[in-house]
Design an enzyme around this catalytic site. Sequence first.
Site, mmCIF file in Angstrom:
data_model
loop_
_atom_site.group_PDB
_atom_site.id
_atom_site.type_symbol
_atom_site.label_atom_id
_atom_site.label_comp_id
_atom_site.label_asym_id
_atom_site.label_seq_id
_atom_site.Cartn_x
_atom_site.Cartn_y
_atom_site.Cartn_z
ATOM 1 N N ASP A 62 -6.147 10.074 24.132
ATOM 2 C CA ASP A 62 -4.690 10.088 24.001
ATOM 3 C C ASP A 62 -4.014 10.296 25.349
ATOM 4 O O ASP A 62 -3.010 9.673 25.668
ATOM 5 C CB ASP A 62 -4.245 11.211 23.059
ATOM 6 C CG ASP A 62 -4.923 11.133 21.711
ATOM 7 O OD1 ASP A 62 -5.634 10.145 21.473
ATOM 8 O OD2 ASP A 62 -4.740 12.057 20.902
ATOM 9 N N ARG B 218 6.052 14.773 13.369
ATOM 10 C CA ARG B 218 4.973 15.763 13.323
ATOM 11 C C ARG B 218 3.824 15.314 12.426
ATOM 12 O O ARG B 218 4.018 14.623 11.438
ATOM 13 C CB ARG B 218 5.505 17.090 12.771
ATOM 14 C CG ARG B 218 6.382 17.869 13.720
ATOM 15 C CD ARG B 218 6.716 19.226 13.133
ATOM 16 N NE ARG B 218 5.516 20.067 13.019
ATOM 17 C CZ ARG B 218 4.856 20.282 11.890
ATOM 18 N NH1 ARG B 218 5.237 19.711 10.771
ATOM 19 N NH2 ARG B 218 3.803 21.066 11.883
ATOM 20 N N GLN B 219 2.622 15.743 12.773
ATOM 21 C CA GLN B 219 1.416 15.546 11.968
ATOM 22 C C GLN B 219 1.172 14.076 11.614
ATOM 23 O O GLN B 219 0.697 13.766 10.520
ATOM 24 C CB GLN B 219 1.479 16.392 10.688
ATOM 25 C CG GLN B 219 1.472 17.883 10.972
ATOM 26 C CD GLN B 219 1.448 18.720 9.704
ATOM 27 O OE1 GLN B 219 1.753 18.239 8.624
ATOM 28 N NE2 GLN B 219 1.104 19.983 9.839
ATOM 29 N N THR B 220 1.503 13.191 12.538
ATOM 30 C CA THR B 220 1.274 11.770 12.282
ATOM 31 C C THR B 220 0.138 11.201 13.126
ATOM 32 O O THR B 220 -0.088 9.995 13.112
ATOM 33 C CB THR B 220 2.560 10.954 12.559
ATOM 34 O OG1 THR B 220 3.067 11.319 13.842
ATOM 35 C CG2 THR B 220 3.604 11.191 11.496
ATOM 36 N N GLY B 221 -0.559 12.037 13.877
ATOM 37 C CA GLY B 221 -1.661 11.539 14.689
ATOM 38 C C GLY B 221 -1.198 10.586 15.783
ATOM 39 O O GLY B 221 -1.928 9.683 16.181
ATOM 40 N N GLY C 146 1.965 13.763 19.688
ATOM 41 C CA GLY C 146 3.247 14.340 20.069
ATOM 42 C C GLY C 146 3.128 15.445 21.099
ATOM 43 O O GLY C 146 3.936 15.522 22.031
ATOM 44 N N SER C 147 2.119 16.305 20.957
ATOM 45 C CA SER C 147 1.961 17.416 21.903
ATOM 46 C C SER C 147 1.615 16.915 23.299
ATOM 47 O O SER C 147 2.214 17.327 24.294
ATOM 48 C CB SER C 147 0.869 18.376 21.425
ATOM 49 O OG SER C 147 1.259 19.028 20.246
ATOM 50 N N SER C 148 0.637 16.013 23.367
ATOM 51 C CA SER C 148 0.218 15.538 24.689
ATOM 52 C C SER C 148 1.300 14.699 25.354
ATOM 53 O O SER C 148 1.353 14.608 26.586
ATOM 54 C CB SER C 148 -1.097 14.754 24.607
ATOM 55 O OG SER C 148 -0.987 13.644 23.764
#
EC number: 2.7.1.43
Length: 360
Positions: free
Chosen positions: A176, A124-127, A130-132
Amino acid sequence: MDQDLKSTTGTAAIEHRSFARIGFLGNPSDVYFGRTISFTIGNFWASVKLEPSEHVIIKPHQFHDLVQFNSLDHLLNRLENEGYYGGVRLLMAICKVFRNYCKDNAIQLHQRNFTLSYNTNIPRQTGLSGSSAIVSAALSCLLDFYNVRHLIKLQVRPNLVLNAEKELGIVAGLQDRVAQVYGGLVHMDFSKEHMDKLGHGIYTPMDITLLPPLHLIYAENPSDSGKVHSRVRQRWLDGDELIITSMEEVGKLAEEGRTALLEKDHSKLMQLMNRNFDLRRKMFGDECLGAMNIEMVEVARRVGAASKFTGSGGAVVVFCPEGPSQVKLLEEECKKSGFILEPVKIAPSCLNDSDIQSLG
């Protein structure tokens, strides 16, 4: 029940994996009519499974969509570290966007139903997108379940992924999604002419062997990710000269980077990576980027390596031109600072014949 469904629908379970991506050069110019080079990495991925079922069911993940807690403190701690949202909303959003796109473009879909479930190991929150990755993997499942992969052009699919995220208020660009739909190493041209005329950019896959050995730095528990988007977008819209000229230069770095990769000019590649971050820092400011993110970049620079954000902060891509001895120094510096360092594993292109056919 599943076996019966398989025999009546003729469809077995479908599973697709979408990899994390690294924005190598040119980001964040993708949302400013610029150019970028990005690639997918095999270190982390999201997978989505589609199984035929009597009803349409979106299955919550046992960890990422947790709704049962040991205590109120457990709930609060979970929200502070993981936020309110898991992947269920992402799966629902891409189902909506996919169905509407097919309806608007007279693409007929059969009436059979399915169950969607997902898993992910992208930190998480690593750029690292993850969501896409979840949305992209789900879209692939839908394309195969309805047998419409050849009817929805490859260049359009990143727009569908992005539109699903926009449904949820996620602010992002196409870069992305292009990287994850295509896989491998991709050069992207988002110039206004192309975007206005085609509705998407010009995407050119490149040979992944052109990339030198790279490393990834990230924090196990990111706590200071900054407020990355800041007012830069509004300043750009308002005609701020610093933002406009800086963003144009960022886009040009991708063009120079393509040449440097093709010519294996590693010293030039180092300059471009460092310049990319320096321009971002000038535009967004330190408070916006976050102290931890800046420290990850500077840890690499202290040992003479080139470094820049993989996306909008949370992780850094590093090039150590001097090889293993320099990597060893970097390992020691990362350990001191509490960062994780690992070699980047490039994930190759994921396109099949139907995908290539959809290019037209």
